[in-house]
Design an enzyme around this catalytic site. Structure first.
Site, PDB file in Angstrom:
ATOM      1  N   TRP A  67      10.692  23.168  24.522  1.00 38.86           N
ATOM      2  CA  TRP A  67      10.712  23.398  25.978  1.00 38.86           C
ATOM      3  C   TRP A  67       9.406  22.967  26.598  1.00 38.86           C
ATOM      4  CZ3 TRP A  67       8.422  26.600  29.788  1.00 38.86           C
ATOM      5  CH2 TRP A  67       7.417  27.454  29.335  1.00 38.86           C
ATOM      6  N   SER A 117      15.257  23.646  43.465  1.00 39.20           N
ATOM      7  CA  SER A 117      16.006  24.871  43.742  1.00 39.20           C
ATOM      8  C   SER A 117      15.060  26.051  43.940  1.00 39.20           C
ATOM      9  CB  SER A 117      16.963  25.138  42.580  1.00 39.20           C
ATOM     10  OG  SER A 117      17.325  26.482  42.547  1.00 39.20           O
ATOM     11  N   HIS A 126       1.849  28.760  32.392  1.00 41.31           N
ATOM     12  CA  HIS A 126       1.409  30.144  32.285  1.00 41.31           C
ATOM     13  C   HIS A 126       1.774  30.986  33.496  1.00 41.31           C
ATOM     14  CE1 HIS A 126      -0.054  33.416  30.124  1.00 41.31           C
ATOM     15  NE2 HIS A 126      -0.595  33.847  31.232  1.00 41.31           N
ATOM     16  N   GLU A 133       4.257  30.573  35.084  1.00 41.24           N
ATOM     17  CA  GLU A 133       5.675  30.729  34.793  1.00 41.24           C
ATOM     18  C   GLU A 133       5.970  32.043  34.073  1.00 41.24           C
ATOM     19  OE1 GLU A 133       8.018  28.900  35.626  1.00 41.24           O
ATOM     20  OE2 GLU A 133       9.648  29.063  34.183  1.00 41.24           O
ATOM     21  N   HIS A 141      -5.362  29.095  27.752  1.00 41.00           N
ATOM     22  CA  HIS A 141      -5.308  29.920  26.540  1.00 41.00           C
ATOM     23  C   HIS A 141      -4.124  29.525  25.653  1.00 41.00           C
ATOM     24  CE1 HIS A 141      -2.972  33.395  28.728  1.00 41.00           C
ATOM     25  NE2 HIS A 141      -2.142  32.527  28.220  1.00 41.00           N
ATOM     26  N   THR A 143      -2.803  45.031  34.135  1.00 39.12           N
ATOM     27  CA  THR A 143      -1.583  45.341  33.397  1.00 39.12           C
ATOM     28  C   THR A 143      -1.651  46.770  32.871  1.00 39.12           C
ATOM     29  OG1 THR A 143      -1.572  43.021  32.742  1.00 39.12           O
ATOM     30  CG2 THR A 143      -0.016  44.467  31.644  1.00 39.12           C
TER      31      THR A 143
END
Lengths: 570, 297
Positions: A154, A184, A268, A270, A317, A343
């Site tokens: 991918w 899209s 990333h 993404e 990274h 996070t």
């Protein structure tokens, strides 16, 4: 009250008898398949997105099971190398471009306008266009099965993806998929941003927007930042393959590293594009089922935004093993470490949303909690991999495969399933079966961990990813067998949820407008909502408008019960 | 619930959990099979990666058990139907600043520890006196090359291709031909070996798990790393394979590193040099035949 109304009506001045609304024609409402194909209703488009994405998910899942079958035993010959490479290429591409991003767009399409009290998206026709571009991308990509499937993963790293090493239609189909789904998502993202910025209910300032809408907004901004870059990269690859350019060809003065930088500058962000709407779903589900407000609404929104910002600055990274100076590696390591902070903040905020609540273990909550526990593992292994000297050892091994599946299956997939159980009643008007949902959760939870926890050990034991066969080395055979068994348990769990969704369409109990006693505006209207969504858009006074309305109703009915004579006299 | 008792309750729950979390420490040290830590034992950089990994993993496990413990405790303690009402808490600024700061401190500590360990992993040491005698290595500017403090090391150029490895032993002397080998790399123990990795086609990645991390072979680039096999490992063979998808036969692009004592290595190198010389002589003879217009027998 009634008496007062009557008096105002009589004193009203008479209005001129002219129509307030004019129309040139009234179109008949479409029925049958045309009602779906030609629709510009954000709800129908949302459902089409979700269903189409689930079809691609089944395809991508089947590819995953084939991969696991091939790896189930050393020196297996079930798949030949070309087929195996095609399978993991299609699996990765499908899950990223044709499942996670579009299904998030689907949920966003359906629920972002409802949650902000809008009657549709800002550009309904563009919305339809966006969906059909997505379908075209998927069809073009899967048509390659009949002409020669893509084999360059991918990530399509140049120069492997160049025509000299991977000739044929497959990689071109991949490029067109990137272009079509890219258009899209780009069109869709602009639509989301405009809708969210302009069409919020009266009183809904930025600080009162539901977290899911925040995450859809951030998802959209990230798509707008990242997608043009991959579109450019893929176009350069296309000209390299067919028009004699050498952007990525080192033998002719090109640069193979250029592809990796461009790809990961998209790739990333993404990752966060895929997970951030999931964060939003979790932030909706946890407060509802613990009967508490979200702990630290502003912190969660701010943490999401800072994850998105930092997420666009850490692409390299993925490139710690490339020939790069230490200073570059240090920068990208520190950046990646920093993401750990917001996070962690979110994780604690979610747990403290549950803390001191009255937790109802409904299926959406189970999946949300499953998300919390597994996303944590993905986060910890992420910090380990962000440490570049350790990444040198673990990069491109099964440890990495385990890591990103904890983030994307344990994270994105579980939050999507949670969202599906949570919003299914709103979309269909019927509840899904709780018992089947819980069975599905436990099969998925056990299956998922069986499949992917052991893959950390495989990577530590030295197994690289993307190999179609392996010899009887170390414990590779045993670990892979465990993983393969787990993948089928996981698939069975998923199948239960799909069966659940299918049979509940006809047989599920009628849900009513607000089966979960939820907090946001989509639960204010009937399930499924009418075409225009809201006859009246309520004024929003907090992050939880529906809770306010419920409390107001309760307070008024209490007053009525307590002092009936007082109301009567007024 | 008042804030103080909330914090106190957390602390009470955390202490036994932290104790439980440190149990894997034992495990990790006794683990011989590599199911819980990275492969190592062939070279100091692999060993340093292993110890850095253990530090991060154990920290990670402690965090995991604390957070997961808090989650499970919360779920159990505050499940509905126990006759309590949900408390409408909107947040707690002190607590939130606390865990933001806590997370920040933790990542800073981990980053500092990693940089402390970086030198050991990245920078090659000198060869031992008992090692194979090497010459001064040439600087390769504009790359990530690191050279031992004394400037001496063995220099091996690794050229990856679909689907194999070519190892060229650069003796630093342009007038003599360099010894080369395919797939099997023979290396002396106690000697720092610098690897200069490149590719002649697609991207590959050098990875021998027990000898340290992987480094990509990219056409047009030189990627440098090193290993130094201890004397105790003479006679061992280290398995390696390509770690970057490079085409259909990626799975079988394997290699082996054979550790030889410096004496055995000297013998092996001399033998290879002799073969090269002989091939050169044979080649010259055959060329003479062809040049004379005759056909080869």
């Amino acid at each position: 009250m009634a008496a007062a109304d009557v008096t105002t009506k009589t004193t009203e001045p008479t209005l001129p008898r002219v129509p307030l609304l004019t129309t040139h024609s009234v179109e008949r409402e479409l029925t049958g398949w045309r009602a779906w194909v030609l629709t510009t209703d954000h709800k129908k488009i949302g459902i089409m997105y979700i269903v189409t994405a689930l079809i691609f998910f089944v395809l991508g899942g089947t590819e995953a099971l084939l991969i696991r079958l091939q790896l189930g035993a050393p020196d297996n010959t079930l798949l030949d190398p070309a087929t195996y490479n095609a399978m993991f290429t299609m699996h990765g591409t499908t899950m990223v471009f044709l499942f996670v991003i579009p299904i998030m767009a689907g949920f966003g399409n359906y629920f972002a306008p409802l949650q902000i009290g809008a009657r549709d998206m800002a550009f309904p026709k563009l919305n339809g266009l966006s969906y059909w571009f997505y379908v075209c991308g998927g069809v073009v990509f899967y048509s390659s099965l009949f002409f020669g499937a893509p084999e360059a993963a991918w990530t399509s790293y140049a120069p492997l993806s160049d025509d000299a090493y991977t000739p044929g239609f497959g990689t071109d189909a991949w490029i067109f998929l990137v272009h079509l789904t890219g258009i899209s998502s780009l069109v869709g993202a602009i639509n989301f941003v405009v809708t969210i910025a302009n069409m919020r209910a009266p009183g809904m300032g930025w600080g009162r927007m539901p977290i899911f809408v925040w995450t859809i907004l951030i998802y959209s901004v990230m798509l707008i930042v990242a997608l043009p870059v991959i579109a450019v990269a893929a176009t350069l690859l296309l000209t390299d393959r067919h028009f004699g350019t050498h952007f990525y060809d080192a033998s002719a003065g090109g640069d193979p590293m250029l592809w990796q930088h461009l790809f990961w500058f998209f790739g990333h962000p993404e990752v966060y594009i895929m997970i951030i709407p999931g964060f939003g779903m979790i932030s909706e589900v946890l407060p509802v089922f613990s009967r508490k407000p979200l702990f630290g609404y502003k912190a969660v929104a701010a943490a999401t935004a800072s994850i998105a910002f930092l997420g666009t600055l850490v692409w390299a990274h993925h490139m710690f093993t490339t020939p790069s100076p230490t200073a570059v590696l240090v920068f990208f390591m520190i950046g990646s470490f920093l993401i750990g902070i917001p996070t962690g903040v979110k994780l604690f905020n979610w747990i403290f949303t549950l803390y001191a609540g009255a937790i109802e273990f409904k299926t959406p909550l189970l999946f949300a909690v499953g998300f919390l526990s597994m996303f944590l593992i993905g986060g910890i292994s992420g910090i380990i991999l962000a440490t570049f000297p350790i990444d040198w050892e673990l990069h491109d091994s099964y440890f990495v495969v385990a890591h990103f599946h904890y983030v994307l299956v344990g994270g994105a997939m579980f939050s999507i399933t949670s969202g599906l159980y949570y919003w299914y009643p709103k979309m269909t008007g019927r509840m899904m079966s709780e018992s089947l949902g819980k069975w599905s959760f436990w099969f998925m939870f056990v299956g998922f961990n069986t499949t992917f926890l052991i893959q950390h050990s495989l990577g530590l034991d030295g197994m690289p990813r993307r190999i179609y066969e392996y010899g009887d080395i170390g414990h590779w055979g045993t670990y892979n067998l465990i993983s393969t068994i787990g993948s089928f348990i996981l698939a069975f769990g998923l199948l239960l949820s799909m069966i659940n969704a299918y049979i509940s369409l006809k047989r599920g109990p009628i849900a009513g407008p607000d089966p979960w006693r939820a907090n946001t505006l989509e639960w204010f209207i009937p399930s499924p909502p009418p075409v225009n969504n809201f006859d009246v858009v309520p004024r929003v006074r907090s992050v939880e408008p529906l809770k306010d309305i419920r409390q107001e109703v309760a307070a008024r009915s209490q007053t009525v019960e307590a002092t009936p004579s007082a109301t009567a006299s007024a | 619930m008042p804030r103080k008792s909330l914090v106190a309750r957390l602390r009470k729950g955390f202490i036994p959990l932290a104790a439980a979390a440190s149990a894997p420490l034992f495990f990790a040290q006794n683990a011989s099979a590599n199911w819980i830590s990275t492969e190592h034992g062939g070279s100091p950089n692999a060993d340093a990666i292993h110890s850095l990994y253990l530090i991060l993993m154990i920290t990670g496990l402690v965090v995991f058990f604390l957070v997961e413990g808090l989650l499970v405790y919360t779920l159990w303690k505050f499940r509905a139907g126990r006759g309590h009402e949900a408390q409408q808490i909107h947040g707690n600024t002190k607590l939130e600043i606390g865990w933001t700061g806590g997370a920040a401190v933790l990542v800073i500590i981990l980053a500092v520890v990693s940089f402390f360990k970086l030198g050991e992993i990245r920078d090659p040491p000198n060869s031992d006196a008992s090692g194979y005698k090497t010459t001064t290595i040439a600087k390769d500017p504009g790359t990530n090359q690191k050279i031992p403090p004394d400037g001496k090391a063995m220099h091996i150029i690794i050229t990856a291709f679909q689907y194999g490895w070519r190892f060229t032993y650069d003796d630093g002397d342009p007038s003599t031909p360099n010894v080369y080998a395919y797939r099997d790399l023979y290396a002396p123990t106690n000697t720092t070996v610098l690897l200069d990795i490149t590719s002649q086609d697609v991207i590959h990645s050098w990875w021998v798990p027990q000898l340290g991390g992987k480094f990509d072979a990219v056409q047009g680039f030189h990627n440098w790393t090193w290993f130094k096999i201890p004397a105790s490992k003479a006679g061992s063979v280290f398995r390696g394979q390509c770690a970057e998808l490079c085409g259909r036969n990626h799975a079988n692009m394997t290699l082996s590193v054979h550790a030889l004592s410096p004496a055995d290595f000297t013998k092996w190198l001399a033998d290879k040099q002799a073969q090269l010389e002989q091939a050169k002589v044979e080649g010259a003879k055959q060329r003479a035949v062809v040049d004379a217009g005759e056909t080869l027998k």
